[in-house]
Every structure is written in C-alpha cells, then in structure tokens.
Scaffold this motif. Sequence first.
Motif, mmCIF file in Angstrom:
data_model
loop_
_atom_site.group_PDB
_atom_site.id
_atom_site.type_symbol
_atom_site.label_atom_id
_atom_site.label_comp_id
_atom_site.label_asym_id
_atom_site.label_seq_id
_atom_site.Cartn_x
_atom_site.Cartn_y
_atom_site.Cartn_z
ATOM 1 N N PHE A 166 -6.263 24.653 -15.359
ATOM 2 C CA PHE A 166 -5.887 25.697 -14.734
ATOM 3 C C PHE A 166 -6.003 25.207 -13.239
ATOM 4 N N LEU A 167 -6.839 24.466 -12.728
ATOM 5 C CA LEU A 167 -6.987 24.353 -11.292
ATOM 6 C C LEU A 167 -6.059 22.960 -11.056
ATOM 7 N N ALA A 168 -5.924 22.138 -11.793
ATOM 8 C CA ALA A 168 -5.240 20.908 -11.382
ATOM 9 C C ALA A 168 -3.813 21.142 -10.713
ATOM 10 N N PRO A 169 -3.058 21.988 -11.209
ATOM 11 C CA PRO A 169 -1.650 22.424 -10.756
ATOM 12 C C PRO A 169 -1.765 22.881 -9.602
ATOM 13 N N LEU A 170 -2.759 23.518 -8.868
ATOM 14 C CA LEU A 170 -2.944 24.240 -7.475
ATOM 15 C C LEU A 170 -2.773 23.011 -6.600
ATOM 16 N N ARG A 171 -3.219 21.764 -6.789
ATOM 17 C CA ARG A 171 -3.273 20.669 -5.912
ATOM 18 C C ARG A 171 -2.190 20.356 -4.898
ATOM 19 N N LYS A 172 -0.969 20.683 -5.823
ATOM 20 C CA LYS A 172 0.220 20.488 -5.155
ATOM 21 C C LYS A 172 0.715 21.479 -4.534
ATOM 22 N N ARG A 173 0.135 22.612 -4.475
ATOM 23 C CA ARG A 173 0.512 23.819 -3.589
ATOM 24 C C ARG A 173 -0.690 24.028 -2.667
ATOM 25 N N VAL A 174 -1.850 23.762 -2.720
ATOM 26 C CA VAL A 174 -2.881 24.118 -1.673
ATOM 27 C C VAL A 174 -3.398 22.904 -1.181
ATOM 28 N N SER A 175 -3.507 22.921 0.199
ATOM 29 C CA SER A 175 -4.303 21.693 0.902
ATOM 30 C C SER A 175 -5.460 21.953 1.179
ATOM 31 N N THR A 176 -6.239 22.795 0.921
ATOM 32 C CA THR A 176 -7.516 23.344 1.598
ATOM 33 C C THR A 176 -8.691 22.615 0.553
ATOM 34 N N ALA A 177 -9.597 22.261 1.445
ATOM 35 C CA ALA A 177 -10.759 21.777 0.672
ATOM 36 C C ALA A 177 -11.545 22.578 -0.430
ATOM 37 N N ARG A 178 -11.123 23.875 -0.394
ATOM 38 C CA ARG A 178 -11.626 24.692 -1.460
ATOM 39 C C ARG A 178 -11.263 24.366 -2.700
ATOM 40 N N GLU A 208 12.147 20.648 -2.642
ATOM 41 C CA GLU A 208 10.720 20.975 -3.118
ATOM 42 C C GLU A 208 10.620 20.612 -4.500
ATOM 43 N N VAL A 209 11.465 21.110 -5.484
ATOM 44 C CA VAL A 209 11.499 21.050 -6.760
ATOM 45 C C VAL A 209 11.439 19.527 -7.227
ATOM 46 N N ILE A 263 -0.278 31.753 -3.929
ATOM 47 C CA ILE A 263 -0.549 30.412 -4.382
ATOM 48 C C ILE A 263 0.072 29.752 -5.714
ATOM 49 N N VAL A 264 0.667 30.623 -6.681
ATOM 50 C CA VAL A 264 1.407 30.364 -7.658
ATOM 51 C C VAL A 264 2.780 29.897 -7.517
ATOM 52 N N ARG A 265 3.576 30.603 -6.988
ATOM 53 C CA ARG A 265 4.874 30.528 -6.437
ATOM 54 C C ARG A 265 5.325 29.152 -5.862
ATOM 55 N N PRO A 266 4.934 29.029 -4.642
ATOM 56 C CA PRO A 266 5.097 27.896 -3.617
ATOM 57 C C PRO A 266 5.133 26.463 -4.390
ATOM 58 N N SER A 293 -0.122 15.147 -3.950
ATOM 59 C CA SER A 293 -1.356 15.751 -4.689
ATOM 60 C C SER A 293 -2.151 16.409 -3.753
ATOM 61 N N LYS A 294 -1.805 16.398 -2.458
ATOM 62 C CA LYS A 294 -2.788 17.011 -1.459
ATOM 63 C C LYS A 294 -2.171 18.209 -0.855
ATOM 64 N N GLY A 295 -1.129 19.010 -1.641
ATOM 65 C CA GLY A 295 -0.362 20.073 -0.830
ATOM 66 C C GLY A 295 0.828 19.711 -0.312
ATOM 67 N N GLY A 296 1.103 18.578 -0.446
ATOM 68 C CA GLY A 296 2.333 17.968 0.187
ATOM 69 C C GLY A 296 2.322 18.094 1.794
ATOM 70 N N GLN A 297 3.313 17.347 2.559
ATOM 71 C CA GLN A 297 3.710 17.460 3.914
ATOM 72 C C GLN A 297 4.892 17.654 4.086
ATOM 73 N N LEU A 298 5.328 18.430 5.272
ATOM 74 C CA LEU A 298 6.457 18.750 5.746
ATOM 75 C C LEU A 298 7.273 17.303 5.991
ATOM 76 N N LEU A 299 6.676 16.356 6.494
ATOM 77 C CA LEU A 299 6.982 14.821 6.822
ATOM 78 C C LEU A 299 7.775 14.320 5.312
ATOM 79 N N THR A 300 7.236 14.687 4.386
ATOM 80 C CA THR A 300 7.652 14.120 2.922
ATOM 81 C C THR A 300 8.900 14.978 2.521
ATOM 82 N N LEU A 301 9.123 16.156 2.863
ATOM 83 C CA LEU A 301 10.252 16.948 2.702
ATOM 84 C C LEU A 301 11.403 16.423 3.491
#
Length: 741
Positions: free
Chosen positions: A32-44, A273-274, A402-405, A704-712
């Motif tokens: 459940f948590l692993a897919p969130l790491r491409k959307r969220v970059s926080t350490a939490r 993004e996709v 959190i889920v949509r982006p 895998s760290k939330g992504g960066q605008l630089l990559t886009l």
Amino acid sequence: MGLVEWWKLRWDSWGLRVVILISLGLQILLIFLAPLRKRVSTARITVPIWGAYLLADYMAIFAVGLISYSQGCVTSGPYADPTLLAFWAPFLLLHLGGPDTITAFALEDNELWLRHFLGLGVQFWAVGYAFIESFPNHKLWIPTVLMLLAGLIKYSERTRALYLASSRVFQDSLLEDPNPGPNYAKFMDEYTSKNNAKLPTLIKIISEPSKSNKTTTEAEKGLSDLEVVQTAHKFYLTFRGLIAELIFSSAQRNESRDYFLKRTARDAFQIVEVELNFFYDILYTKAKVMQSKCLGYPPRAISFILTCAALVIFYLIERKKFDKFDIIVTYTLLVGAIALDLIALFMILYSDWTAVSLTDLERPNWFIKKLPNWFLKKLQCLLNVERTRWLGWFFPEKMMQIVRPRWSESLSQYNLINYCLHPRMEWWERIIDYFGLTILLDRTKYGNTEDFTSHLRDFIFEELKMKSELADDFETAKEIFSARGDWILQDEGHINLLDWISKVEFDESLIVWHIATDLCYYTNHSKDEDNDTKLNRELSKVFSDYLLYLLILQSPMLSPIAGIGKIRFRDTCAEAKKFFRGRQILEEDISFQKFFTSSKCFSCCFRKFSCCFSKCYFKGKKERDKNLQKACERILEVNTDVPPVTVKGDRSKSVLFDACRLVKELKELESNKQIWMIISKVWVELMSYAAGHCRVDTHAAHLSKGGQLLTLVWLLMAHLGLGDQFQIREGNARAKLIVSK
C-alpha cells in the motif's frame, strides 16, 4: 527461574510466530505504501518504506533460519510441531518475493540481481531442508509442496524483475537487430564490372518517403485521461531508450516535436508525467515481468491457484493435534497470501498498462486478441478504462491530493540570504557536521516547498515551445540545448548582461543570479506593477530558490556542471554572515522560532493554541520578510565600482557583491517589467540547461523520491527535439545503380 531463562522460554515459544506475523505485516505495509513514493517526497513516507523494504527481507531470512534450526533440535511444548513449522517455511519464500509495487528501493538495487538469484537458491535449499526434516510424519506435505512452488514463483518474479531492470540488460533489450545495410561489396562488384565493360553507369541516391504523422490534433481540443495514457505509452515505447542513453532518429524527433508543438501546456505535462510513471514501473516494480507473454500472468495465476488449493487442503486435514494459536497463525498466513494476490490483481486491472492493453486496437495485448468483442466491451465497462473519476469511488476527497498526482507536484526551496541571516552557534554547527546531519537539518530549518502551479507549468512550456519552433535543424537545436541564459539575452538584445552568463562557470552564474533575484525581489517592486510583472517576479523567486536547492542539497543532479558550487556557496555565505554581523543585522533579526519562544507567545498559546499559532506564524513570516528586505537594502548600499576580484583576489570564491553589480546593471533597463521578464526567462534557460546536462541515472533515481521538476523538463525537452540524443545524419536513403543505353 531467572529473568534470562524466562525471556529465553518466551522467545522459544513465541519468537518464531511473532517474526512470521511481522513479515506478513511488512508485506501488507509495502503493497500500500510503496506506490506513494513516486508521489510524495517527504521523509514521513520514504523512511517507513525504506525501513519496511529492508526489514521485510531480514525478517523472512531470519524466520527461515529459525525454522531450519528448530527442525534440527528436540524441543518440547505446544509450539514445537515440526510439521507445521515446515508448512510455514514456504510462506517466507512468498514474502521474499515481495509485493508487485516494489522490487527495488533504489536504482542500484537492480544491479544486485545476481545476489538475489543466489539468495533464491540458498533460501529454497533452507526451506527444502525444513521440509525434508519433517518426514516421515509429515501430514501436511501436499499443501507444503504447493506453497513451496508458489513461493518459488513469487521469488523468481522478483529476481527476474531486478534482472530486467539492470542497466546492461535494460539497454540490451532496447537494441534492435543488427543491420548490416545494403550489400556494399556486391554493389561495387557490379559497378566495377559495368565500368570494365565500358557501359555508362550512374549512381543515383533515392530518398525514401518519410512516415506521415498521424497523431497531430488541434491544440484547442484537450485530451481525456485515457487519451493521455495512450499517448504517453506510445511515446514511452519510443523514448524509453533515454534511460539507456540511446540515440533517436530524425523521424522520431520530428514526429514527437510536431505533436507536442500542437499541444497545450496542460496536455504536454500530463503526457510527460504518465510517461515517467511508465519509466518508474519498469525500473522499480514487477511491471515488466507481469507484461511478459509467458512469464507474466500465467505463473501468477498458477501461484494463486496453488495458494487457494493449499488453504482448502489444510482446512480438510485433521488439525486437532495442532495448537489453536498455531492454527490461527496458519490461517492468517494463507488468507494473507491470497489477499495480497487479490490486491495485486486489483492494482494490475486498474493500472495504466491494462488501460492501454484494453483500448489499443492497433497493437492489442496477446491475451486481449483471444477475447471476443462483447466480452472486451464488458471488461472495459467493468474496469472503467476512461478512469476520469474512478479514484473518487475508493478514496475520500482529502486523500485525493496524495493518490491522484503522478509526482510530488512541489518544488523544494533553499535561500542563501535567509540561511545567512539565521546562523547556528559554532559549537552546534560542529556537532551536527560531525554526525553528518547538516544537510538534513538545513532542509528542515531553511527550506520549504512551493506548489507546482499552472502558471509555472504554462511559463515553462511556452518558453520551451518557442525555442523548439526555432530549432528546425539539429545545429540550432544543439545550440539552444547548450544555452544557459545567453540565448535569451542575445535574443532580447541585452549584450551587456552576457558577461554574467558566458564568462563564468555555471555554478557561479547560478549563485550570482540567485542573489541578484533576491536583491531585486525585496527592493525592486511597487504597488503599481501589472499582473504579468507580479507573476514573473514570483516565478523568478521560485525558480531561483529551487535551483539553489538542487545545487546545495541535491548536488548529484547538477554534479556534471556544478563545478566548485559548494565551495563558492560556503565562501559567499561566510562573507554574507561577516557583512551582516558588521552591519548588526543578525542581532535585529526576529525569526519565527525566536518570536514563538517568547513568554508572551507561550502565554497566549496556553489560552488559545490554534488561533495563536496562526497569528504567530504569519507575524513571524512578516518579520522574516522585513529582515530580508533590510539585508538586501544594506547589500545594495555598498559601493561596487571596483570589481570585488580586484580587492579579494582569488583567495575567496564569494560572489556576494558580484550579484550586487549585476543588480545595478539590471536596474539600468527601461522598466521594472522588463527586468522581471529577463530574470524569469534566464531562470528557465538555466533550468533547461541543468535538466539536459543532468545524468540520466540521476533522473531515474529521483523517480522513486517523489520526482523532480527538472526531470519533467528534461523529458519534455527531448519530446520537443531539444537535446543531443538525436542523430544528425539522415539514414532514410539508398543508392541505385543505373546503366544508360
């Protein structure tokens, strides 16, 4: 009984059961948590996933070792049935296989596929040893064999996914079959023979017709969610070679460029993004294994059937001699394994890969080809392939952020002057530097994040689109790709500002323009500014703090072009702190932390915490902005008629007052509007230069760290034909030998 003996007895009775249940819990947490790491970059989010990823393997291996050890020992008590222990062992192979949502935590994990392959053999041998030791009185041997096969399939899937995502294998998989080209020797033999026969011959070059672009649409017509996914998958199949650092043909460049020039900023960024999500799935999940013809769905179906059969057989076998708690643990393992497979199936059915397979009529999936049309239509309705609003059926509105982006949609910020205005005490600085916590604490104290707004998106796309329209030939495209601010300055006719771009290193240019942007931001604005000027002013500030964040706190992204950026940053900070101390600005600083710890603030917090917190925060922010404005004004008061390098020499790399000289040159422009237009466009060009020169594996690592605008921006530039990964020479021509009569 002593305390040590008591703990030893408790461990012998409950240790293995607890470890096995923890192993199952970690699998549930990861899926459940692993897919969130491409959307969220926080350490939490990333830290719990990192811990669960490491502990999942350690717990499973540890439990297999405990089972193997228990099988070789004679123990007493109700918790030592060797038959049941042998039945539990294969479940740990399932856990070592991991969920579909994560196979590698970092990109480097894919290179360790050989280690996992060796681990597969060792753990299979350990589980088999536990199974053999339980004979001849093994009543559960049939479900144990079934689970052993299921575990072997799951562990093999993970090993194969890591193998396919490793750099060498991934690159080899994208290479086409060798093409020797036309038979040159035969052609020249024929040409020579004709000449020897004194026949008039002519070699004519015939250009093959280029493929027409069938994907062009009107820019005014927006794309639906499904069309975005389909288009992104189409370009993913072409541009996935970027990850392997391959080159592309001119036809591929022209097709992509023509399409994106006709799109809006919203559609272009959604497609990118996709597409990056497809990259993420291939590199960090089991997506590539699951999309395989023979090694995807069939083995997964077999594994699921074997697990269900093991559950039925265990239910039918006499279980009275087993302890009740052990039976509960066994059912938990069986039901948990089935539930994980069902959740994985649900995620696969509602993934972008399935949407493409069900709707791609030109190249349908091999399995989809065998389905009748009526069943395919029913399946599309059931899975809601349009997926415009399906997320709202399962998640409350508060979780949609959190889920949509498809990435974090945020830009981390870091400001040099703010950092220098709030220095730490020297002894505290030494302590945190000794333990390597400086960067972590700097992100917490001096950094913040800004949302990726539609204004940022539109401004970036319009600038890149304008340059792409000019890049009809490869030479112009490479010249624009290599520009880092000088292109826009030359285009606007501001030759006097070129020295701050072309005659300095990239890191020096970035820090100089960062300080200059702050100096202008806090001192050069008025209430009469129009909306465009205000927008360019705010965008410039966001770009400036974002690129400095990358340079200082995400240095691997800019390492190929960063030079001595950190040294220059430290020297500049040292000079700024010395200057602020001399002008007594630091003592007058009333930061949010200092204001919040005052007695007056604490007293009101005790009375009404929520209201006070809001007031104190905004008052603290207002005080910070006031101090930043005062600091910038003091810097601009310094006479900089003599260049700083003349006074300081080359001992210090500080550029604090070089930025002051740049600001004074900027203020010579016609209007405030022109100043912010130039600054904002320079920052986009600096960011484009940084995106194009960042290493490909670094771009992939940040997926895998939330992504960066630089990559886009990097991928969008490639789609717009701005890059050096395209071959210059055309290859769509052939020679024909013509004999005249």
